[in-house]
Enzyme design. Structure first.
Site, PDB file in Angstrom:
ATOM      1  N   LYS A 100       0.854  -1.287  -0.092  1.00 27.93           N
ATOM      2  CA  LYS A 100      -0.062  -0.262  -0.039  1.00 27.93           C
ATOM      3  C   LYS A 100       0.724   1.206  -0.143  1.00 27.93           C
ATOM      4  CE  LYS A 100      -3.439  -2.357   2.807  1.00 27.93           C
ATOM      5  NZ  LYS A 100      -3.709  -2.496   4.218  1.00 27.93           N
ATOM      6  N   GLY A 101       2.173   1.333   0.671  1.00 31.51           N
ATOM      7  CA  GLY A 101       3.008   2.144   0.807  1.00 31.51           C
ATOM      8  C   GLY A 101       3.187   3.265  -0.346  1.00 31.51           C
ATOM      9  N   ASP A 157      14.844  -0.739   2.601  1.00 30.22           N
ATOM     10  CA  ASP A 157      15.322  -1.067   4.019  1.00 30.22           C
ATOM     11  C   ASP A 157      16.433  -2.079   3.709  1.00 30.22           C
ATOM     12  OD1 ASP A 157      15.930  -0.679   6.364  1.00 30.22           O
ATOM     13  OD2 ASP A 157      14.118  -1.675   7.208  1.00 30.22           O
ATOM     14  N   PHE A 188      13.005   4.617  11.231  1.00 29.67           N
ATOM     15  CA  PHE A 188      11.831   4.270  10.932  1.00 29.67           C
ATOM     16  C   PHE A 188      10.686   5.554  10.727  1.00 29.67           C
ATOM     17  CE2 PHE A 188       7.692   2.578  10.776  1.00 29.67           C
ATOM     18  CZ  PHE A 188       7.733   1.416  10.031  1.00 29.67           C
ATOM     19  N   VAL A 189      10.374   5.736   9.455  1.00 31.49           N
ATOM     20  CA  VAL A 189       9.656   6.869   8.962  1.00 31.49           C
ATOM     21  C   VAL A 189       8.097   6.362   8.567  1.00 31.49           C
ATOM     22  CG1 VAL A 189      11.847   8.202   8.618  1.00 31.49           C
ATOM     23  CG2 VAL A 189      10.501   6.671   6.576  1.00 31.49           C
ATOM     24  N   LYS A 237      17.042   3.681   2.270  1.00 29.06           N
ATOM     25  CA  LYS A 237      18.030   3.586   3.598  1.00 29.06           C
ATOM     26  C   LYS A 237      19.071   2.591   3.475  1.00 29.06           C
ATOM     27  CE  LYS A 237      14.274   2.453   6.624  1.00 29.06           C
ATOM     28  NZ  LYS A 237      13.580   2.511   7.859  1.00 29.06           N
ATOM     29  N   ASP A 288       3.447   3.712   6.551  1.00 27.02           N
ATOM     30  CA  ASP A 288       2.771   3.387   7.740  1.00 27.02           C
ATOM     31  C   ASP A 288       3.645   2.906   9.015  1.00 27.02           C
ATOM     32  OD1 ASP A 288       3.125   0.842   6.557  1.00 27.02           O
ATOM     33  OD2 ASP A 288       2.000   0.070   8.054  1.00 27.02           O
ATOM     34  N   ARG A 333      -0.228   6.993   7.470  1.00 26.41           N
ATOM     35  CA  ARG A 333      -0.091   7.020   5.923  1.00 26.41           C
ATOM     36  C   ARG A 333      -0.619   8.142   5.453  1.00 26.41           C
ATOM     37  NH1 ARG A 333       1.252   1.893   3.868  1.00 26.41           N
ATOM     38  NH2 ARG A 333       0.075   0.148   4.828  1.00 26.41           N
ATOM     39  N   ASP A 381       7.636   2.613  -2.046  1.00 25.72           N
ATOM     40  CA  ASP A 381       7.651   3.441  -1.249  1.00 25.72           C
ATOM     41  C   ASP A 381       9.327   3.820  -0.568  1.00 25.72           C
ATOM     42  OD1 ASP A 381       7.512   1.216   0.188  1.00 25.72           O
ATOM     43  OD2 ASP A 381       6.144   2.068   1.582  1.00 25.72           O
TER      44      ASP A 381
HETATM   45  P1  IMP Z   1      12.650  -4.326   2.979  1.00 28.80           P
HETATM   46  O1  IMP Z   1      12.057  -5.424   2.428  1.00 28.80           O
HETATM   47  O2  IMP Z   1      13.265  -4.431   4.145  1.00 28.80           O
HETATM   48  O3  IMP Z   1      13.443  -3.361   1.925  1.00 28.80           O
HETATM   49  O4  IMP Z   1      11.547  -3.157   3.311  1.00 28.80           O
HETATM   50  C1  IMP Z   1      10.611  -2.520   2.389  1.00 28.80           C
HETATM   51  C2  IMP Z   1       9.326  -2.510   2.920  1.00 28.80           C
HETATM   52  O5  IMP Z   1       9.238  -2.302   4.368  1.00 28.80           O
HETATM   53  C3  IMP Z   1       8.555  -1.111   2.465  1.00 28.80           C
HETATM   54  O6  IMP Z   1       7.678  -1.400   1.304  1.00 28.80           O
HETATM   55  C4  IMP Z   1       7.913  -0.598   3.612  1.00 28.80           C
HETATM   56  O7  IMP Z   1       6.641  -1.081   3.410  1.00 28.80           O
HETATM   57  C5  IMP Z   1       8.401  -1.128   4.845  1.00 28.80           C
HETATM   58  N1  IMP Z   1       9.439  -0.186   5.414  1.00 28.80           N
HETATM   59  C6  IMP Z   1      10.794  -0.278   5.334  1.00 28.80           C
HETATM   60  N2  IMP Z   1      11.295   0.637   6.323  1.00 28.80           N
HETATM   61  C7  IMP Z   1      10.248   1.427   6.487  1.00 28.80           C
HETATM   62  C8  IMP Z   1      10.141   2.560   7.448  1.00 28.80           C
HETATM   63  O8  IMP Z   1      10.795   3.307   7.748  1.00 28.80           O
HETATM   64  N3  IMP Z   1       8.600   3.190   7.698  1.00 28.80           N
HETATM   65  C9  IMP Z   1       7.552   2.365   6.948  1.00 28.80           C
HETATM   66  N4  IMP Z   1       7.684   1.463   6.283  1.00 28.80           N
HETATM   67  C10 IMP Z   1       8.856   0.738   6.260  1.00 28.80           C
HETATM   68 MG    MG Z   2       5.486  -1.172   1.277  1.00 22.45          MG
END
Ligand code: IMP
Ligand code: MG
Length: 183
Positions: free
Chosen positions: A48-49, A108, A157-158, A136, A164, A170, A105
């Protein structure tokens, strides 16, 4: 005139304000329009982000475009990646021989996006690129090639502007950091 923004009670501080977000999206749209000149693209919004980011970005991109949506979950309600990515909703059209721009969005660990890229690559698109609102890089576990990035962030964490915390916040018009007492 720049009006003062009311802070939501859960927010410690604003990292990126609404005007800065819109300014950066216009820049991204110009670059993307230039890079895809003469082509047609499919924007793949990762729900959804990325819903707010995609809705503003698509209006800043001037090449012929279609839009599709994919929903994945990777975190549950935690603020750390589980590494397990589940497709909750798949695309509604074929992307074979199409130029795909994934709109996400935030990166991470990179696990979510590298998984999405892999499954979309297997569907034989003409090309795949990635546009993320935030990156990040300090937490990266899985390398992801990012073609367009709105903002580089520290490892915090943002929330807001689509991002969200446990499904909430959101709707904030800015990107901010949640107070530790709420986390
Ligand atoms: P990854 O798989 O660790 O790269 O995480 C990606 C997903 O985690 C993103 O699509 C977000 O939905 C969520 N996410 C990662 N960091 C944040 C944050 O700081 N705030 C909110 N959602 C996050
Ligand atoms: Mg997401």
């Amino acid at each position: 005139m720049c009006e003062k923004i009311a802070l939501a009670p859960e927010i410690e501080r604003i990292l990126i304000g609404p005007e800065e977000i819109q300014k950066r999206i216009i820049e991204l749209g110009k670059t993307i329009s230039h890079d895809y000149k003469g082509e047609e693209i499919i924007l793949v919004c990762i729900l959804k982000g990325a819903f707010l980011f995609t809705s503003d970005l698509c209006r800043a991109i001037e090449v012929p475009q279609k839009m599709d949506f994919m929903a994945v979950s990777s975190y549950g309600d935690s603020t750390q990646s589980s590494g397990i990515v589940k497709i909750e909703k798949d695309l509604s059209e074929s992307i074979e021989n199409k130029h795909v721009l994934i709109v996400e969005d935030i990166i991470d660990s990179g696990l979510t996006l590298s998984y999405i890229q892999k499954i979309l690559r297997d569907r034989n698109p003409a090309s795949i690129k990635v546009c993320v609102l935030c990156n990040k890089p300090s937490n990266l576990q899985q390398h992801v090639k990012v073609d367009y990035c709105g903002f580089l962030l520290e490892d915090e964490f943002v929330v807001g502007y689509g991002l969200d915390f446990k499904g909430y916040l959101r709707n904030l018009p800015y990107i901010g950091v949640v107070k530790s007492e709420f986390r």
